[in-house]
Structures are given as structure tokens and as C-alpha cells.
Motif scaffolding. Structure first.
Motif, PDB file in Angstrom:
ATOM      1  N   GLU A 247      -4.951   8.464 -22.427  1.00 43.22           N
ATOM      2  CA  GLU A 247      -6.282   9.009 -22.171  1.00 43.22           C
ATOM      3  C   GLU A 247      -7.209   7.886 -21.719  1.00 43.22           C
ATOM      4  O   GLU A 247      -7.181   6.786 -22.281  1.00 43.22           O
TER       5      GLU A 247
ATOM      6  N   GLY B 198      -7.045  -6.519 -18.906  1.00 41.26           N
ATOM      7  CA  GLY B 198      -6.476  -5.470 -19.741  1.00 41.26           C
ATOM      8  C   GLY B 198      -7.412  -4.305 -19.993  1.00 41.26           C
ATOM      9  O   GLY B 198      -7.093  -3.398 -20.755  1.00 41.26           O
TER      10      GLY B 198
ATOM     11  N   LYS C 296      -8.458  -1.635 -15.147  1.00 42.49           N
ATOM     12  CA  LYS C 296      -9.163  -1.426 -13.876  1.00 42.49           C
ATOM     13  C   LYS C 296      -8.285  -0.683 -12.865  1.00 42.49           C
ATOM     14  O   LYS C 296      -8.774   0.139 -12.100  1.00 42.49           O
ATOM     15  N   THR C 297      -6.988  -0.997 -12.894  1.00 38.57           N
ATOM     16  CA  THR C 297      -6.103  -0.462 -11.860  1.00 38.57           C
ATOM     17  C   THR C 297      -6.161   1.058 -11.797  1.00 38.57           C
ATOM     18  O   THR C 297      -6.310   1.642 -10.726  1.00 38.57           O
TER      19      THR C 297
HETATM   20  P1  ADP Z   1      -6.719  -5.012 -15.751  1.00 32.90           P
HETATM   21  O1  ADP Z   1      -8.098  -4.492 -15.977  1.00 32.90           O
HETATM   22  O2  ADP Z   1      -6.516  -6.351 -16.350  1.00 32.90           O
HETATM   23  O3  ADP Z   1      -6.298  -4.943 -14.304  1.00 32.90           O
HETATM   24  P2  ADP Z   1      -4.645  -3.072 -16.018  1.00 32.90           P
HETATM   25  O4  ADP Z   1      -5.222  -2.070 -15.123  1.00 32.90           O
HETATM   26  O5  ADP Z   1      -3.502  -3.870 -15.517  1.00 32.90           O
HETATM   27  O6  ADP Z   1      -5.775  -4.045 -16.563  1.00 32.90           O
HETATM   28  O7  ADP Z   1      -4.255  -2.339 -17.375  1.00 32.90           O
HETATM   29  C1  ADP Z   1      -3.634  -3.045 -18.409  1.00 32.90           C
HETATM   30  C2  ADP Z   1      -2.643  -2.168 -19.130  1.00 32.90           C
HETATM   31  O8  ADP Z   1      -3.329  -1.163 -19.883  1.00 32.90           O
HETATM   32  C3  ADP Z   1      -1.726  -1.449 -18.188  1.00 32.90           C
HETATM   33  O9  ADP Z   1      -0.429  -1.508 -18.722  1.00 32.90           O
HETATM   34  C4  ADP Z   1      -2.273  -0.014 -18.178  1.00 32.90           C
HETATM   35  O10 ADP Z   1      -1.264   0.918 -17.918  1.00 32.90           O
HETATM   36  C5  ADP Z   1      -2.842   0.137 -19.566  1.00 32.90           C
HETATM   37  N1  ADP Z   1      -3.970   1.066 -19.676  1.00 32.90           N
HETATM   38  C6  ADP Z   1      -4.975   1.247 -18.811  1.00 32.90           C
HETATM   39  N2  ADP Z   1      -5.856   2.171 -19.257  1.00 32.90           N
HETATM   40  C7  ADP Z   1      -5.414   2.580 -20.461  1.00 32.90           C
HETATM   41  C8  ADP Z   1      -5.883   3.530 -21.433  1.00 32.90           C
HETATM   42  N3  ADP Z   1      -6.998   4.226 -21.244  1.00 32.90           N
HETATM   43  N4  ADP Z   1      -5.153   3.680 -22.552  1.00 32.90           N
HETATM   44  C9  ADP Z   1      -4.011   2.982 -22.746  1.00 32.90           C
HETATM   45  N5  ADP Z   1      -3.511   2.088 -21.873  1.00 32.90           N
HETATM   46  C10 ADP Z   1      -4.191   1.882 -20.734  1.00 32.90           C
END
Ligand code: ADP
Ligand code: MG
Length: 690
Positions: free
Chosen positions: A256, A287, A290-291
Motif C-alpha cells: 500500500e 528508500g 520514489k520509483t
Molecule cells: P528510492 O526512493 O530510494 O528510489 P525505491 O523507489 O527504490 O526508493 O523504493 C525502495 C523499496 O521500497 C523498493 O523495494 C520498493 O519496492 C519499496 N516500496 C516502495 N513503496 C513502498 C510502500 N508504500 N510500501 C512498502 N514498500 C515500498
């Protein structure tokens, strides 16, 4: 006389060959050379009598060092004396030179190894400055310089540079001194350069560095204002219907979204339904997720028959996003673009993911959304994008992502052309790594603990555990410098040796021993990719690396990170590194090792201890700022992890000053403009070939 824009070839002492090798360091003009700043300075300013030097025990020298400033080496002693005896002899292949020097009252020996040039340089009976380390009653590997009014190698704060082409320190200093003494019409800049390279005091260095920082911020502010003007004139290639309703629930995500993520997604959708193109920056700690925030709107555009592009700093990261996103958004078409895969573009609407090599394909792809995952690097790049687009046509929406912890108010004042979304919440599952500062005498024990942890399988999740070991950049101005590679190799060897002892002690079976690999920039690209792949496949359990991993690679499986020489990193950089582990929400640990030479420094220890307690990236950036004494400025540039070259995002005072200056003179042109445009451009090209 030299002008800042003159070719380095005009400088006395630089010939065609040297010009060429400087070119490889992107040093082409006099200004480039002047902006090749010292890594640190050695305090050879206080001239001691030989008697004083002899009384100076090593211990005393060390105390001076840690109290004053950790970055200015003071275990050097400098004296002014006459040579009374000089001789050389060989011991096997080693050439040993010895001189006895005297200042009328006392005498001391100097010793050099393999310095063939000394015998032509040193004349018995002449007076020189001698700077060297005191060891066993002799001055070792002493720098010798004739006494004159304009000493540059001794008798002062002496600049120490990282290796530049094959220039020796002394030659580089001579060249810089030559330029600075003959600068033409640079106004007060002449003094700035003098203070940067041959400062009279530490205060002067600080002031000069601040001047560069100010100019850089001014440059950014102006670029930003220009961008805004141009941007407002444009129309978007495609926009969603005004009444578009984004229903996050429909996405079938594996988790979520946090409220912060939802809010950001909504903000982006709102932008995408405007007729002018979006220009938004998504700011969120490592973490923070953002992606996915970028990928949700992107996937909607693809479903609406649009192409989108996600541009990331490294191939490794591109592959990772490609794999992850394909898994989440199963019903749209993805394509991974590399500089080396000459794949044709798809006819279908596609979500393209790649490094900067994607830029060259933008004209063909005609994306309606471009996402820049720039991590720490962002800001000025937007403009460069324009080169790759057809300016006469409508423009794509633009979304940049960064983990640089910049407070909103600062962002607003510098990057006036950007709209902002902040992810100020971590996904629930995510816990920041528990962090310890490991005292020197416990490092062995810590490694033993690491082995035990890694050998114990995570039965709950049925997986092996993994660890990262980070060696700092020795030469922060370059990712690829040989010194960095050497540091990684050395570190790998040392760790392997230690592990061997531990295996014996714990009676670990040969077949259970941990698989360990080093990753650094001198490894062939394909092999790098293979190593990363093996890390993902859990075939490698310990990865030893430079802070390369910092650029955003997600190693969801890594549990433990050890950061060597942690004192060399800014807290923000340490935080980025620590964010690399525990990404699946598993219990994770960050162990800080510090290097021998600084083990005693209380200030250093306190700073690192603060880091162990504090988990908030923005607060850590603030602490970095407060600790930003002369030390940080003089010291190792914080491992090159920041896209600013001279300024720091956290230096509020300078940012305010810049604002003030622009209000007074809106047409102010930073003398750094051309320089910054050039290096930003070349750093793009570098990543494009990644
Ligand atoms: P960053 O902001 O550093 O780019 P990422 O987008 O790589 O972070 O996300 C970090 C990790 O957290 C990834 O493995 C992603 O799948 C996971 N993630 C992102 N949003 C959530 C969420 N709402 N709940 C649980 N895990 C999440
Ligand atoms: Mg990321």
C-alpha cells in the motif's frame, strides 16, 4: 599575462604532451586548472629550530593534529637550515640519500629513498627549507626548497592535490603559482585563487571556498529563472483529460502506498492534466519509494498510447528498475535501452528505461513524459534535455527525482522553476539500519559477528544473508582513479585474510565459506554486471566496493553494511549508504569503522556517534552543516556524491547571500558559468557511456 579562458598550452611549463593529458581530466583552460582544488593542505608554516624538532615527540605532534584540525596535517616539521653533508648509497635496488643539516645550534639527519634528483638539487653549504616527517630522530622524505620570498612548497600551508595527469605535486604547484602571479584583469578573483592554492591562513581558504560556492549558487538561480521563462511558453505533447480520476486502488501494487506517496501521485496526475508541460521535482530520502510514485502515472500514459522514458544514472540501476517495474505493471510494454543494445524502437506505446544513452533516442521516441532519476545529481540537467528535443514542437512532461535532502524553502529559492513533491514518510515496512560505531580493537570481533550472521540462513524468508563493505574514495575527484581501485583491492585482501582466521576459529567447513567479490570501476563493464547479477542471485554474499553502490542500486537482500574510514564521509553520504541495506524491511545493520590515523579524534567520534542515533536524512544534513568547519572544506571533498561542485545544499547563509546579490543585480553573470556548463555536460557524457 594569463586570462582565465586562455588555453593551458600558453602557460609556462605546459607543453603539448601535458596539455593532452590534462585534456583527459577535462582541464583545457587556465580557469579549469585554477579550479583543480587541493584535496587538503599540509601545515608547513611554522618553522621550527632543529632543537625544537628533536624535542617534538611523535605523540605531541599527534595531539596538535587532532586539536587543531584533523584535516591539516601537523605531524610535519619544517626547519630552515644549511646542508653540511650530503651522500648517497645503494642498498640492493634502493637508493638512499642522506644529508646532515644544521642551523648553527643543532643538527639533524634527513633521509630519502629513491630520489635520483636530489644530488643535482642539494648543494652543500646552501640554505633550504626542509619539511618532513620526524621518525627515529631523522626527517624522512623531506621536501627541500630554496629559501626565497615566494616559497610554495614549504614554510607555509602547502596545498596537496590528488594525482593530476603525471604531474608531480611540486610541478603542479609551480604551474599554479606561475598562473596566479600573472593573472590578467580578474579583479578580486586573483586573491580568491591565491587563497585557494597558496593561502596565508585557514580562514582565507574558507572565505575563498565560500566565494566559489556563492558563484555556483548564483549560477543555479539564474539558470532556474531562465528555465522558468522558457517553460511557461510551451505546451505539452499530451495531457490527460481534465476530469481524469486517478484511482490508486486499481493498480494492484504489492504494497500500500504511504500517504506521502499518494499525495505525490495525485500532484503528478494534476500536472499531467494541464496543457503546459509538468516540471516537477520529487524529493525523498533513500528508500522512500520514489520509483513507484513516478511509475504509476507513467504507466497510465503508456496505457493512453504514449511513450515514456525513465533515465537513470547507471546501467545496473536501469536493469533493476526494468525488472521490478515489469513485475508490477504486467499489462504494459517495457523496453530496456543501453548504449550497446542497438534495439529498434517498438511500434507499441512503451515504457523505456535506460541510462543517459536514452537521451539520443528522445527525438525518435517522442515521449510525452521524461523521468529523470538523478539521485544526488540534478538541477542543471533539465536544460540539457532540450538539446535532445525538437524545440519547435510541443514538450514532454518532466519529472526529476532526487534523494538530496534539501529543505523545501531552499528549493523554492534556488529552483524557482520547479514544482515540488516531498516524500517525507518512509514505507512502513522499512526500518533504518541499526548503526554502530565500532572501536578499532573491536573490528575483528565485528567481522566475526558478520560471519556468524551471514552463515545463519534467514529461514523465515528462505534466503541467504548478504553484506556490503564500502571503502572510501581515496581520490574523490574521480570514480575511476587508480588509488580507489587499489584501496578496494587492498581492502578485499585484508578482509579475506581476516575471514580465513575467523573460519578457522569457528571451524567453518570449506564449502560453507562466504563468497566474496570486489566491485570497482576498473573492472570491465560486463564483469561488473555479472557481479551485480551474482549478488542478486545471492551467489555472492559479501560485496566489497567503493561508494559506487551509493548511486541508488537497490540490493533488497543486503542486511549489513560496513563502512570503512567512515570519518571521511559526510553524514548525508553515510546515510545514503546505510539506506542500501534492509530494503525488504528486514532487520539491518550498519557498522562504521574508522581509520587508524583518526581513531583518537573526539570530534570525529562524536559526529559519527550522532549519526548512529539520528535516522532522519534532513536532520543529518543539518548536522553536516553545523560541523562544517574548516575541516570539511579543507578535507576530502565529501566523496563526490553531490552534484554541486563548490556549494552545499545546506549552506543557508550562502544561499541567502546569493539571493540578495541577484536582487541587487539581476543580470549578474557568474564567472563559473562556462566552467559549470562544461563539467555538467561532460559528466552526462560519462554516464551515457556507463
Ligand atoms: P528510492 O526512493 O530510494 O528510489 P525505491 O523507489 O527504490 O526508493 O523504493 C525502495 C523499496 O521500497 C523498493 O523495494 C520498493 O519496492 C519499496 N516500496 C516502495 N513503496 C513502498 C510502500 N508504500 N510500501 C512498502 N514498500 C515500498
Ligand atoms: Mg531510487
Amino acid at each position: 599575462m594569463y586570462q582565465l579562458q586562455d588555453s593551458v598550452l600558453l602557460v609556462k611549463g605546459i607543453g603539448k604532451n601535458l596539455q593532452e593529458s590534462l585534456g583527459e581530466f577535462r582541464i583545457e583552460q587556465v580557469l579549469d586548472l585554477l579550479l583543480f582544488l587541493p584535496l587538503r593542505y599540509e601545515d608547513r608554516s611554522s618553522i621550527k629550530t632543529i632543537k625544537e624538532i628533536k624535542n617534538l615527540s611523535i605523540d605531541e605532534a599527534q595531539i596538535v593534529k587532532s586539536e587543531e584540525n584533523q584535516k591539516v596535517k601537523t605531524n610535519f616539521a619544517t626547519t630552515k637550515a644549511k646542508v653540511s653533508k650530503f651522500n648517497e648509497y645503494r642498498k640492493g635496488r634502493l637508493l638512499i640519500s642522506r644529508a646532515t643539516i644544521t642551523d648553527e645550534i643543532d643538527q639533524i639527519n634527513c633521509v630519502w629513498f629513491n630520489n635520483r634528483f636530489l644530488k643535482n638539487k642539494i648543494i652543500v653549504g646552501q640554505e633550504y627549507f626542509f619539511s618532513g616527517n620526524l621518525k627515529d630522530g631523522s626527517l624522512m622524505q623531506t621536501t627541500v626548497e630554496k629559501v626565497s620570498d615566494e616559497n610554495i612548497h614549504t614554510g607555509r600551508l602547502v596545498p596537496i592535490y590528488s594525482q593530476l595527469a603525471d604531474l608531480k605535486q611540486g610541478n603542479l604547484r609551480r604551474i599554479l603559482a606561475e598562473i596566479i602571479s600573472k593573472l590578467h584583469q580578474t579583479g578580486d578573483l586573483e586573491q580568491v585563487f591565491r587563497d585557494l592554492h597558496f593561502p596565508e591562513s585557514i580562514d582565507r581558504i574558507v572565505t575563498a571556498r565560500e566565494r566559489l560556492a556563492l558563484e555556483e549558487i548564483l549560477y543555479l538561480m539564474q539558470k532556474s529563472a531562465e528555465n522558468k521563462k522558457e517553460h511557461q511558453k510551451k505546451a505539452a505533447i499530451f495531457n490527460l483529460p481534465k476530469n481524469f480520476k486517478n484511482k490508486v486502488v486499481d493498480f494492484n501494487l504489492p504494497f500500500e502506498l504511504t500517504p506521502a506517496q499518494k499525495k505525490a501521485v495525485t500532484e503528478i496526475f494534476t500536472d499531467l492534466s494541464q496543457s503546459s508541460p509538468m516540471n516537477r521535482l520529487l524529493v525523498g530520502d533513500v528508500g522512500s519509494g520514489k520509483t513507484i510514485v513516478a511509475a504509476i502515472p507513467a504507466s497510465i500514459l503508456v496505457k493512453n498510447s504514449q511513450n515514456v522514458c525513465l533515465i537513470v544514472p547507471t546501467k545496473i540501476l536501469a536493469k533493476q528498475h526494468f525488472d521490478n517495474l515489469q513485475n508490477i505493471f504486467k499489462d504494459i510494454n517495457f523496453e530496456l535501452i543501453n548504449s550497446d543494445n542497438k534495439n529498434k524502437l517498438d511500434k507499441r506505446a512503451t515504457f523505456y528505461i535506460g541510462t543517459h544513452s536514452l537521451l539520443n533516442k528522445l527525438k525518435d521516441i517522442k515521449p510525452s513524459l521524461v523521468i529523470y532519476d538523478e539521485q544526488q545529481r540534478f538541477g542543471v540537467k533539465h536544460r540539457q534535455l532540450e538539446k535532445y528535443l525538437d524545440k519547435t514542437k510541443n514538450q514532454p512532461h518532466l519529472l526529476s527525482m532526487t534523494a538530496t535532502p534539501i529543505p523545501r524553502s531552499l528549493m523554492l529559492s534556488i529552483f524557482s522553476h520547479l514544482d515540488l513533491s516531498y516524500l517525507d514518510q518512509m514505507p512502513n515496512a522499512r526500518k533504518m539500519a541499526t548503526t554502530w560505531l565500532v572501536p578499532k580493537q573491536k573490528e575483528e570481533k565485528a567481522l566475526e559477528w558478520l560471519v556468524k550472521e551471514l552463515l545463519s540462513k534467514d529461514t523465515k524468508n528462505d534466503r541467504k544473508r548478504q553484506a556490503l563493505i564500502i571503502c572510501p574514495f581515496i581520490n574523490p575527484s574521480s570514480y575511476g582513479a587508480t588509488e580507489n581501485v587499489a584501496a578496494v583491492k587492498e581492502s578485499l585482501d585484508r578482509i579475506k585474510k581476516e575471514l580465513k582466521k575467523i573460519y578457522q576459529k569457528l571451524e567453518v567447513d570449506k564449502k560453507n565459506e562466504l563468497k566474496i567479490e570486489a566491485l570497482h570501476s576498473k573492472i570491465e563493464k560486463n564483469k561488473q554486471a555479472k557481479i551485480i547479477e551474482d549478488v542478486y542471485a545471492q551467489k555472492i554474499q559479501v560485496l566489497v566496493s567503493t561508494p559506487m553502490v551509493e548511486v541508488g542500486v537497490d540490493l533488497p537482500n543486503a542486511d549489513i553494511i560496513i563502512i570503512q574510514s567512515a570519518e571521511r564521509f559526510g553524514l548525508s553520504s553515510l546515510h545514503q549508504l546505510r539506506g542500501r541495506v534492509g530494503r525488504k524491511g528486514q532487520e539491518s545493520y550498519c557498522l562504521l569503522f574508522s581509520s587508524n590515523e583518526l581513531n583518537s579524534g573526539e570530534i570525529v567520534k562524536n559526529r559519527l556517534q550522532q549519526f548512529c542515533q539520528e535516522k532522519d536524512g534532513l536532520k543529518l544534513a543539518q548536522i553536516d552543516l553545523e560541523n562544517r568547519g574548516a575541516g570539511d572544506i579543507l578535507g576530502y571533498k565529501q566523496s563526490g556524491l553531490n552534484d554541486l561542485h563548490f556549494a552545499s545544499w545546506t549552506n543557508v547563509e550562502i544561499i541567502n547571500q546569493a539571493q540578495q546579490k541577484l536582487t541587487e543585480n539581476p543580470d549578474y553573470k557568474s564567472f563559473l558559468q562556462k566552467y559549470l556548463e562544461k563539467i555538467n555536460l561532460t559528466s552526462n557524457i560519462e554516464t551515457a557511456t556507463n
